[in-house]
Design a protein around this motif. Structure first.
Motif, PDB file in Angstrom:
ATOM      1  N   UNK A  15      94.646  69.743 -19.542  1.00 25.53           N
ATOM      2  CA  UNK A  15      94.884  68.857 -20.679  1.00 25.53           C
ATOM      3  C   UNK A  15      96.145  68.020 -20.435  1.00 25.53           C
ATOM      4  N   UNK A  16      96.032  66.744 -20.679  1.00 15.68           N
ATOM      5  CA  UNK A  16      97.159  65.847 -20.477  1.00 15.68           C
ATOM      6  C   UNK A  16      97.148  65.125 -19.142  1.00 15.68           C
ATOM      7  N   UNK A  17      96.427  65.688 -18.184  1.00 15.54           N
ATOM      8  CA  UNK A  17      96.316  65.028 -16.874  1.00 15.54           C
ATOM      9  C   UNK A  17      95.323  63.873 -16.964  1.00 15.54           C
ATOM     10  N   UNK A  18      95.357  63.041 -15.947  1.00  9.84           N
ATOM     11  CA  UNK A  18      94.363  61.968 -15.845  1.00  9.84           C
ATOM     12  C   UNK A  18      93.140  62.481 -15.090  1.00  9.84           C
ATOM     13  N   UNK A  19      91.968  61.985 -15.483  1.00 12.36           N
ATOM     14  CA  UNK A  19      90.716  62.368 -14.835  1.00 12.36           C
ATOM     15  C   UNK A  19      90.106  61.155 -14.155  1.00 12.36           C
ATOM     16  N   UNK A  20      89.504  61.407 -13.010  1.00 11.38           N
ATOM     17  CA  UNK A  20      88.779  60.342 -12.312  1.00 11.38           C
ATOM     18  C   UNK A  20      87.391  60.864 -11.963  1.00 11.38           C
ATOM     19  N   UNK A  21      86.391  60.193 -12.475  1.00 14.48           N
ATOM     20  CA  UNK A  21      85.005  60.561 -12.205  1.00 14.48           C
ATOM     21  C   UNK A  21      84.388  59.445 -11.378  1.00 14.48           C
ATOM     22  N   UNK A  22      83.765  59.828 -10.283  1.00 16.11           N
ATOM     23  CA  UNK A  22      83.250  58.849  -9.337  1.00 16.11           C
ATOM     24  C   UNK A  22      81.737  58.737  -9.380  1.00 16.11           C
ATOM     25  N   UNK A  23      81.261  57.601  -8.939  1.00 17.63           N
ATOM     26  CA  UNK A  23      79.829  57.336  -8.934  1.00 17.63           C
ATOM     27  C   UNK A  23      79.518  56.391  -7.785  1.00 17.63           C
ATOM     28  N   UNK A  24      78.446  56.691  -7.051  1.00 16.22           N
ATOM     29  CA  UNK A  24      77.961  55.789  -6.011  1.00 16.22           C
ATOM     30  C   UNK A  24      76.615  55.236  -6.448  1.00 16.22           C
ATOM     31  N   UNK A  25      76.415  53.964  -6.254  1.00 15.85           N
ATOM     32  CA  UNK A  25      75.115  53.388  -6.586  1.00 15.85           C
ATOM     33  C   UNK A  25      74.504  52.792  -5.324  1.00 15.85           C
ATOM     34  N   UNK A  26      73.202  52.679  -5.333  1.00 16.09           N
ATOM     35  CA  UNK A  26      72.526  52.299  -4.094  1.00 16.09           C
ATOM     36  C   UNK A  26      72.003  50.873  -4.092  1.00 16.09           C
ATOM     37  N   UNK A  27      71.818  50.280  -5.276  1.00 18.68           N
ATOM     38  CA  UNK A  27      71.206  48.956  -5.333  1.00 18.68           C
ATOM     39  C   UNK A  27      72.292  47.882  -5.380  1.00 18.68           C
ATOM     40  N   UNK A  28      72.481  47.209  -4.266  1.00 14.17           N
ATOM     41  CA  UNK A  28      73.540  46.211  -4.199  1.00 14.17           C
ATOM     42  C   UNK A  28      73.288  45.021  -5.115  1.00 14.17           C
ATOM     43  N   UNK A  29      72.058  44.895  -5.607  1.00 11.44           N
ATOM     44  CA  UNK A  29      71.735  43.784  -6.507  1.00 11.44           C
ATOM     45  C   UNK A  29      72.027  44.119  -7.971  1.00 11.44           C
ATOM     46  N   UNK A  30      72.383  45.359  -8.249  1.00 11.68           N
ATOM     47  CA  UNK A  30      72.706  45.726  -9.636  1.00 11.68           C
ATOM     48  C   UNK A  30      73.907  44.931 -10.101  1.00 11.68           C
ATOM     49  N   UNK A  31      73.846  44.460 -11.333  1.00  5.07           N
ATOM     50  CA  UNK A  31      74.918  43.588 -11.800  1.00  5.07           C
ATOM     51  C   UNK A  31      75.550  44.047 -13.107  1.00  5.07           C
ATOM     52  N   UNK A  32      75.184  45.235 -13.543  1.00  2.20           N
ATOM     53  CA  UNK A  32      75.741  45.727 -14.805  1.00  2.20           C
ATOM     54  C   UNK A  32      75.793  47.236 -14.716  1.00  2.20           C
TER      55      UNK A  32
END
Lengths: 112, 114
Positions: A15-32
């Protein structure tokens, strides 16, 4: 095929620390891209979104970063609170398809 | 209502039976989505309705699954001859035109096929 994946299934922070959640996506055409939070027994709740013409967007205690070069998305939560404990999903969308593709989710556990 | 409403919240059925799941979207929202979420998994897209356009059914896993949206509002997802692998939470979401990809989700229907 289409897929959006997350690097870590579970993230445990103090509690109180910063969190970083990561995500990789595969479709380079995604725009949103969107981040959703899902608490137990509830439907996903919108957190923040970002369009592909941006690389950073800030909300209240949350920041989303987009790196199109490596097709990577991250959600940063500042001063994590117990109420932030939930499963976090990233999702991508292409143009006007109206269809969001969700990743598998990362469980965030906040230790008091 | 204030949010997306789904009913029933829980449904237990026997293998081979048909089930109907209902979704009441937020009033005025033109887009409606159905997703499926298996235990511990992400959301799997099933079907998408937008206004009077033909629905995008590309996510329906088999011809046992169908959905309709009457009067541009309430939607019903029907699963015929249910199988055990159909057990999951079925989530409905709606969005308003112009910000259609910011989805507002209901709490889902937990379907258990015995």
């Amino acid at each position: 095929g289409e897929s959006v994946g997350l690097h870590l299934p579970t993230l445990s922070v103090q509690e109180g620390d910063n969190s970083i959640i990561n995500c990789a996506y595969s479709n380079s055409a995604s725009d949103y891209f969107i981040w959703y939070k899902q608490e137990s027994g509830k439907g996903p709740q919108f957190i923040i979104d970002i369009r592909s013409n941006m690389d950073k967007r800030q909300g209240q205690r949350v920041t989303v970063l987009l790196n199109k070069t490596v097709k990577h998305l991250s959600l940063q939560i500042a001063a994590t609170q117990p109420g932030d404990s939930a499963v976090y999903f990233c999702a991508e969308s292409l143009g006007n398809t109206g269809k969001l593709i969700f990743g598998q989710g990362t469980t965030l556990q906040v230790k008091p | 209502g204030a949010g997306v409403s789904q009913s029933p919240s829980n449904k237990v059925t026997e293998k081979g039976k048909d089930v109907e799941l209902r979704c009441d979207p937020i009033s005025g929202h033109t887009a409606l989505y159905w997703y499926r979420q298996s235990l511990g998994q992400g959301l799997e897209f099933l079907i998408y309705f937008q206004g009077n356009s033909a629905p995008d059914k590309s996510g329906l896993p088999s011809d046992r699954f169908s959905a309709e949206r009457t009067g541009g509002s309430v939607s019903t997802l029907t699963i015929q001859r249910t199988q055990q692998e159909d057990s999951a939470v079925y989530l409905c979401a709606s969005s308003s035109q112009g910000v259609r990809e910011k989805l507002f989700f209901g709490s889902g229907t937990q379907l258990s096929v015995l």
